[in-house]
Motif scaffolding. Structure first.
Motif, short mmCIF file in Angstrom:
data_model
loop_
_atom_site.label_atom_id
_atom_site.label_comp_id
_atom_site.label_asym_id
_atom_site.label_seq_id
_atom_site.Cartn_x
_atom_site.Cartn_y
_atom_site.Cartn_z
N ALA A 41 0.84 -1.20 0.00
CA ALA A 41 0.00 0.00 0.00
C ALA A 41 0.86 1.24 0.00
N TRP A 42 0.37 2.27 -0.62
CA TRP A 42 0.93 3.61 -0.45
C TRP A 42 0.15 4.33 0.63
N VAL A 43 0.85 5.18 1.37
CA VAL A 43 0.17 6.19 2.16
C VAL A 43 0.37 7.50 1.40
N ASP A 44 -0.70 8.03 0.87
CA ASP A 44 -0.70 9.24 0.04
C ASP A 44 0.10 9.05 -1.25
N TYR A 47 2.08 14.89 -5.98
CA TYR A 47 1.14 15.89 -6.49
C TYR A 47 0.77 15.68 -7.95
N ASP A 48 1.69 15.18 -8.77
CA ASP A 48 1.32 15.03 -10.18
C ASP A 48 1.73 13.65 -10.69
N ARG A 49 1.41 13.41 -11.94
CA ARG A 49 1.60 12.07 -12.51
C ARG A 49 3.08 11.72 -12.65
N LEU A 56 6.32 5.27 -8.10
CA LEU A 56 6.02 3.88 -8.47
C LEU A 56 7.30 3.15 -8.89
N ALA A 57 8.15 3.85 -9.63
CA ALA A 57 9.42 3.23 -10.07
C ALA A 57 10.31 2.93 -8.87
N ALA A 58 10.27 3.80 -7.85
CA ALA A 58 11.07 3.55 -6.64
C ALA A 58 10.45 2.46 -5.78
N SER A 59 9.13 2.31 -5.86
CA SER A 59 8.44 1.32 -5.03
C SER A 59 8.60 -0.10 -5.56
N SER A 86 -3.19 8.73 -9.70
CA SER A 86 -3.74 8.41 -11.02
C SER A 86 -2.85 7.42 -11.79
N VAL A 87 -1.62 7.19 -11.30
CA VAL A 87 -0.78 6.15 -11.94
C VAL A 87 -1.18 4.74 -11.50
#
Ligand code: ZN
Length: 326
Positions: A41-44, A47-49, A56-59, A86-87
């Motif tokens: 899960a992400w928490v928050d 701000y933009d895509r 996402l790439a780091a996750s 939105s990604v």
């Protein structure tokens, strides 16, 4: 705009996404929770895509093989904690019921983009362009919560227990905090705009209040027993850091009440506090206009919704005044 966004391990299966403290508007923090069994899960979200894609790439390398981000827990409805989600178009988006309403009436990414890039040359538009012009919402679709709650909600991310607690109205009408009891971590959202001696931050900006609600939320964070607190903006805090932030909030509530009692307007009170320079290390002093306007509404017992544009206009005016003073 060059934005540093680090993803750092802070406990077993838990990472903090941290942007540069004191770097200004919109550079939010968040987190990543990774179970060994797969779910994450992400928490928050940022701000933009573009920032969402970078997160996402780091996750992705931190996830179990083949796993994805299933869930985004959203601490409140401001776009700087939401729109980059939105990604992840198929993720479950969890937040409070109040935040769902907040998202519905706030400007969406396209509307804010139109305001910031309207081309008008008034001081308010210039302020917005200067502080928000580096974000790119051209391809951000609005992100809608898929699951909401009131009060408290117990979740699991794989084997990791996650406790959500609604603490609003505080920074906004619908804030929540994310408590990971086994890791002794809390994600505070914008209940805390952190600052430390080593890494000074910016003045908080609180749109709802009252300040007493924010103080209570900080107390709730301490009451969890958490040792590591990830603020919505600014550096990581320990428990003493949260206590130091409480001192700031208590100072602000006390001065607001005194200046309100002395007959100053919220704008004049913000000018006064700016001149007093009690926290000279903090940036974006003009934000005091927003927080004091929120506090004044409570002191005045106002029930009408505030006009955000009017408050932002006053804030831009104070920023201009302070800059002219050097
Ligand atoms: Zn924020």
């Amino acid at each position: 705009m060059m934005i540093n966004q680090d993803v750092l391990p802070i406990a077993d299966g838990v990472y903090a996404r941290l942007t540069t403290p004191g770097a200004g508007w919109g550079l939010s923090n968040g987190g990543l929770i990774v179970s060994s069994s797969g779910p994450a899960a992400w928490v928050d979200a940022p701000y933009d895509r573009r920032l969402g894609e970078a997160f996402l790439a780091a996750s992705t390398p931190l996830l179990a093989p083949g796993a994805g981000i299933d869930t985004v827990i959203v601490t409140h409805g401001n776009g700087d904690h939401l729109w980059g989600a939105s990604v992840l178009p198929s993720a479950e988006i969890i937040t409070t019921e109040e935040t769902l309403h907040h998202i519905e009436y706030d400007p969406d990414p396209a509307e804010l983009r139109a305001i910031v890039h309207s081309g008008a040359s008034d001081p308010t538009t210039r302020y917005l362009l200067r502080h928000f012009g580096g974000f790119d919402w051209s391809d951000c679709v609005p992100v809608a919560p898929t699951r909401t709650f009131r009060g408290e909600l117990d979740l699991r991310v794989g084997e990791i227990p996650v406790h959500l607690r609604a603490v609003g109205p505080a920074h906004t009408g619908g804030d929540l905090i994310v408590h990971l009891p086994e890791q002794r971590v809390v994600f505070a959202g914008d209940v805390i705009f952190a600052s430390t001696d080593e890494q000074p931050g910016d003045h908080p900006v609180h749109w709802a209040g009252p300040i007493s609600g924010i103080i209570q939320a900080c107390q709730d964070i301490l009451d969890t027993g958490a040792l590591t607190i990830v603020p919505g903006h600014g550096p990581l805090l320990d428990r003493d850091g949260v206590r130091a932030h409480l001192t700031y909030l208590e100072y602000l509530a006390e001065r607001a009440q005194a200046l309100h009692g002395a007959g100053l307007t919220a704008y004049e009170a913000a000018q006064r506090l700016a001149a007093e320079r009690r926290y000279p290390e903090l940036g974006l002093t003009e934000r005091l206009v927003v927080t004091l306007s929120s506090e004044y509404r409570h002191l005045d017992g106002e029930t009408q919704a505030p006009d955000p544009l009017q408050i932002v206009t006053q804030m831009a005016r104070l920023a201009w005044e302070l800059e002219a003073q050097g």
